[in-house]
Design a protein around this motif. Sequence first.
Motif, PDB file in Angstrom:
ATOM      1  N   ASN A 135     -12.184   4.864   1.313  1.00  0.00           N
ATOM      2  CA  ASN A 135     -12.664   5.777   2.360  1.00  0.00           C
ATOM      3  C   ASN A 135     -13.583   5.127   3.373  1.00  0.00           C
ATOM      4  OD1 ASN A 135     -12.064   8.795   1.698  1.00  0.00           O
ATOM      5  ND2 ASN A 135     -12.478   7.810  -0.264  1.00  0.00           N
ATOM      6  N   GLU A 136     -13.333   5.453   4.629  1.00  0.00           N
ATOM      7  CA  GLU A 136     -14.330   5.244   5.688  1.00  0.00           C
ATOM      8  C   GLU A 136     -14.869   6.621   6.068  1.00  0.00           C
ATOM      9  OE1 GLU A 136     -12.190   1.337   7.675  1.00  0.00           O
ATOM     10  OE2 GLU A 136     -11.628   3.319   8.368  1.00  0.00           O
ATOM     11  N   PHE A 137     -16.141   6.673   6.422  1.00  0.00           N
ATOM     12  CA  PHE A 137     -16.729   7.955   6.842  1.00  0.00           C
ATOM     13  C   PHE A 137     -17.922   7.654   7.738  1.00  0.00           C
ATOM     14  CE2 PHE A 137     -18.659   6.650   2.844  1.00  0.00           C
ATOM     15  CZ  PHE A 137     -20.019   6.814   3.052  1.00  0.00           C
ATOM     16  N   ASN A 187     -21.061  -1.570   5.816  1.00  0.00           N
ATOM     17  CA  ASN A 187     -21.065  -0.798   7.063  1.00  0.00           C
ATOM     18  C   ASN A 187     -19.862  -1.251   7.892  1.00  0.00           C
ATOM     19  OD1 ASN A 187     -22.433  -3.268   7.899  1.00  0.00           O
ATOM     20  ND2 ASN A 187     -22.862  -2.209   9.808  1.00  0.00           N
ATOM     21  N   GLU A 188     -19.151  -0.250   8.422  1.00  0.00           N
ATOM     22  CA  GLU A 188     -17.871  -0.516   9.095  1.00  0.00           C
ATOM     23  C   GLU A 188     -18.065  -0.644  10.612  1.00  0.00           C
ATOM     24  OE1 GLU A 188     -14.831  -1.129   9.332  1.00  0.00           O
ATOM     25  OE2 GLU A 188     -13.923  -1.090   7.340  1.00  0.00           O
ATOM     26  N   TYR A 189     -16.945  -0.646  11.352  1.00  0.00           N
ATOM     27  CA  TYR A 189     -16.982  -0.932  12.786  1.00  0.00           C
ATOM     28  C   TYR A 189     -17.767   0.073  13.624  1.00  0.00           C
ATOM     29  CZ  TYR A 189     -14.009  -4.968  12.558  1.00  0.00           C
ATOM     30  OH  TYR A 189     -13.535  -6.219  12.298  1.00  0.00           O
ATOM     31  N   VAL A 240     -14.552   4.284  16.492  1.00  0.00           N
ATOM     32  CA  VAL A 240     -13.252   4.058  15.861  1.00  0.00           C
ATOM     33  C   VAL A 240     -13.003   5.140  14.791  1.00  0.00           C
ATOM     34  CG1 VAL A 240     -14.223   2.517  14.088  1.00  0.00           C
ATOM     35  CG2 VAL A 240     -11.871   2.184  14.842  1.00  0.00           C
ATOM     36  N   GLY A 241     -11.746   5.395  14.474  1.00  0.00           N
ATOM     37  CA  GLY A 241     -11.422   6.425  13.488  1.00  0.00           C
ATOM     38  C   GLY A 241     -11.754   5.988  12.070  1.00  0.00           C
ATOM     39  N   SER A 242     -11.683   6.949  11.157  1.00  0.00           N
ATOM     40  CA  SER A 242     -11.917   6.669   9.734  1.00  0.00           C
ATOM     41  C   SER A 242     -10.614   6.821   8.964  1.00  0.00           C
ATOM     42  CB  SER A 242     -12.943   7.645   9.149  1.00  0.00           C
ATOM     43  OG  SER A 242     -14.217   7.437   9.723  1.00  0.00           O
ATOM     44  N   ALA A 244      -8.516   6.692   5.140  1.00  0.00           N
ATOM     45  CA  ALA A 244      -8.660   6.759   3.674  1.00  0.00           C
ATOM     46  C   ALA A 244      -7.400   6.068   3.169  1.00  0.00           C
ATOM     47  CB  ALA A 244      -8.741   8.184   3.163  1.00  0.00           C
ATOM     48  N   HIS A 245      -7.416   4.753   3.272  1.00  0.00           N
ATOM     49  CA  HIS A 245      -6.216   3.986   2.931  1.00  0.00           C
ATOM     50  C   HIS A 245      -5.914   4.171   1.444  1.00  0.00           C
ATOM     51  CE1 HIS A 245      -7.898   1.247   6.342  1.00  0.00           C
ATOM     52  NE2 HIS A 245      -7.440   2.402   6.794  1.00  0.00           N
ATOM     53  N   ILE A 246      -4.647   4.420   1.141  1.00  0.00           N
ATOM     54  CA  ILE A 246      -4.274   4.584  -0.275  1.00  0.00           C
ATOM     55  C   ILE A 246      -3.710   3.263  -0.790  1.00  0.00           C
ATOM     56  CG2 ILE A 246      -2.966   5.888  -1.970  1.00  0.00           C
ATOM     57  CD1 ILE A 246      -2.638   8.151  -0.003  1.00  0.00           C
ATOM     58  N   GLU A 300      -5.727  11.614  16.883  1.00  0.00           N
ATOM     59  CA  GLU A 300      -6.611  10.826  17.760  1.00  0.00           C
ATOM     60  C   GLU A 300      -6.896   9.471  17.123  1.00  0.00           C
ATOM     61  OE1 GLU A 300      -9.613  12.354  20.404  1.00  0.00           O
ATOM     62  OE2 GLU A 300      -9.615  14.175  19.187  1.00  0.00           O
ATOM     63  N   ARG A 301      -6.879   9.449  15.786  1.00  0.00           N
ATOM     64  CA  ARG A 301      -7.074   8.168  15.088  1.00  0.00           C
ATOM     65  C   ARG A 301      -5.792   7.332  15.051  1.00  0.00           C
ATOM     66  NH1 ARG A 301      -5.406   7.178   9.652  1.00  0.00           N
ATOM     67  NH2 ARG A 301      -6.077   5.087   9.045  1.00  0.00           N
ATOM     68  N   LEU A 302      -4.649   7.993  14.830  1.00  0.00           N
ATOM     69  CA  LEU A 302      -3.396   7.279  14.567  1.00  0.00           C
ATOM     70  C   LEU A 302      -2.815   6.696  15.857  1.00  0.00           C
ATOM     71  CD1 LEU A 302      -1.769   6.758  11.951  1.00  0.00           C
ATOM     72  CD2 LEU A 302      -0.322   8.687  12.583  1.00  0.00           C
ATOM     73  N   ALA A 306      -5.774   0.244  16.536  1.00  0.00           N
ATOM     74  CA  ALA A 306      -6.943   0.859  15.896  1.00  0.00           C
ATOM     75  C   ALA A 306      -6.942   0.551  14.399  1.00  0.00           C
ATOM     76  CB  ALA A 306      -6.937   2.368  16.121  1.00  0.00           C
ATOM     77  N   TRP A 307      -6.024  -0.321  13.976  1.00  0.00           N
ATOM     78  CA  TRP A 307      -5.899  -0.718  12.565  1.00  0.00           C
ATOM     79  C   TRP A 307      -5.625   0.481  11.676  1.00  0.00           C
ATOM     80  CZ3 TRP A 307     -10.162  -4.993  11.531  1.00  0.00           C
ATOM     81  CH2 TRP A 307     -10.017  -5.979  12.498  1.00  0.00           C
ATOM     82  N   ALA A 308      -4.996   1.475  12.244  1.00  0.00           N
ATOM     83  CA  ALA A 308      -4.738   2.704  11.494  1.00  0.00           C
ATOM     84  C   ALA A 308      -3.286   2.779  11.014  1.00  0.00           C
ATOM     85  CB  ALA A 308      -5.062   3.915  12.363  1.00  0.00           C
ATOM     86  N   LEU A 341      -1.320   2.076   1.955  1.00  0.00           N
ATOM     87  CA  LEU A 341      -0.868   2.955   3.030  1.00  0.00           C
ATOM     88  C   LEU A 341      -2.051   3.201   3.958  1.00  0.00           C
ATOM     89  CD1 LEU A 341       1.326   4.808   4.290  1.00  0.00           C
ATOM     90  CD2 LEU A 341       0.317   6.676   2.960  1.00  0.00           C
ATOM     91  N   LYS A 342      -1.985   2.617   5.161  1.00  0.00           N
ATOM     92  CA  LYS A 342      -3.105   2.783   6.103  1.00  0.00           C
ATOM     93  C   LYS A 342      -2.989   4.095   6.884  1.00  0.00           C
ATOM     94  CE  LYS A 342      -4.853  -0.851   8.241  1.00  0.00           C
ATOM     95  NZ  LYS A 342      -6.138  -1.187   7.608  1.00  0.00           N
ATOM     96  N   ALA A 343      -1.764   4.589   6.989  1.00  0.00           N
ATOM     97  CA  ALA A 343      -1.570   5.832   7.746  1.00  0.00           C
ATOM     98  C   ALA A 343      -1.976   7.033   6.892  1.00  0.00           C
ATOM     99  CB  ALA A 343      -0.119   5.947   8.197  1.00  0.00           C
TER     100      ALA A 343
HETATM  101  N1  GLU Z   1     -10.890   2.258  10.820  1.00  0.00           N
HETATM  102  C1  GLU Z   1      -9.516   1.854  10.594  1.00  0.00           C
HETATM  103  C2  GLU Z   1      -8.706   3.095  10.260  1.00  0.00           C
HETATM  104  O1  GLU Z   1      -8.839   4.059  10.920  1.00  0.00           O
HETATM  105  C3  GLU Z   1      -9.378   0.798   9.510  1.00  0.00           C
HETATM  106  C4  GLU Z   1     -10.182  -0.445   9.688  1.00  0.00           C
HETATM  107  C5  GLU Z   1     -10.001  -1.389   8.518  1.00  0.00           C
HETATM  108  O2  GLU Z   1      -8.912  -1.953   8.365  1.00  0.00           O
HETATM  109  O3  GLU Z   1     -10.912  -1.477   7.696  1.00  0.00           O
HETATM  110  O4  GLU Z   1      -7.916   3.152   9.360  1.00  0.00           O
END
Ligand code: GLU
Length: 451
Positions: A135-137, A187-189, A240-242, A244-246, A300-302, A306-308, A341-343
């Motif tokens: 998780n990013e938050f 701490n993230e971006y 940047v978006g957050s 919750a990569h699985i 808005e994130r996808l 944006a590495w999403a 899964l980043k999406a």
């Molecule tokens: N913040 C990015 C996202 O929305 C991911 C950045 C990263 O790869 O850590 O998924």
Amino acid sequence: MTGDDVVAKAREDGVRLVRFLYCDPSGVIRGKTVHVDRLANKIREGVGLTRAQNAVNMLEQYVPLEGMEPVGEIRVTPDPETYTVLPWLPRTAGMLSDQLGHDGLDWGSCTRTFLKRAISAAEEAGIRVKAAFENEFYLAEELDGKVKPFQDGPVYSSIGMDRVAYVMDDILDSLESQGLEVEQSINEYGPGQQEIAIRYADALQAADNQIKFRDAVRGTAEVQHGLIASFAAKPFADGVGSGAHIHFSLWSLDESTNLMYDASAGDRLLSETGRQFVAGVLDHLPALVALTCPSYNSYERLQPRAWAGSTVSWGPDNRECAVRIASPFRGREAESTNAELKACDPSCNPYLALGGLILAGLDGVLRGLVPPQPALRDPAAMTDVERARCGIQPLPSTLRMALANLQVDDVLHSGLGDLLARCIIAVRTSESEALEAMSAEDARRAHLRVF
Ligand code: GLU
Ligand code: MG
């Protein structure tokens, strides 16, 4: 743990109230609370909830839906194995719950039972899925009526980590005391953006952990520090978006073998089973994102760059692909081979997201699908010919498009079942309608404090 064990434990813990928690189809964590003196019966019987409640969207609007009228009750029935004290609260514990009918069976819209069905289907094919949500938050504070990110510092920097160290320390306490194993905390971006990685577990526990995680982070930040913690996909226009990569891996039922690992795979990256599973995920991804990137704000994130993971694509350690094949750890290759899964973003209902992921991947295994060529570069930097060679397609750019794909995806639709599928589509469509009518800033704000 039996129900009686839970009652004894709650008394020993000095608990007065126990929350029976569930995640609704729009991803909001809700629950009913029971006094410890009533716990023994309620664990067995469950607590009543109107059928209409699952048709309430994230804006608290009821969406009229056949089968979810405000007539008739279901039972929110806790799983004793999931009992934990919620340490940021006075004398309170929580349990994760199924939504059952009076007969003790899924009434047709229990998202936790949906995941259990997907897990069983995979196990019938000899696959045990293990997973973790990474998780990013955002941490934020409200100043003069405006919500602003809490602290900032260069990404992954000592400065940034120092500035939130006391808040994060309490958050990690709340996670660890509930049995979640923390692996990393950085701490993230984005300004105020944090990331915590927790250890993988069996699929059901991974989803349960995600509910505990969101509640613990949000609750600890709010109750102990007066801060907002937001799991919205893109809470700030200029941040940047957050995600919750699985992270997921596939194991033999005796858990002795990682079925995704093949020592001789080389450029093929994964074993045959692993490749088929990834091919299934990619095949269903345009519909699957309705479950993994499920809120209006998710789109808005996808976005590209944006590495999403905004395209149907996979690649080795490629952070612009929807499915990243994580490079395994030296000396622990067999154990650590996994895909990400980043999406997926943290506004998702984790039972729906992970259940959908499993059904999609399993379909790839059952049909023996072959994935396209992996992407070795950022899809946005490729030529059309290169993109075509790697089967790269843009993912939906709106929630409505994702829902239209879900409507016609037989595997996901039938896996969800008629009532749950209709509920998700109706509830989410109503959210789209309401949020489209708001300013972009108001729509973002509506997500910020709900997730
Ligand atoms: N913040 C990015 C996202 O929305 C991911 C950045 C990263 O790869 O850590 O998924
Ligand atoms: Mg990250």
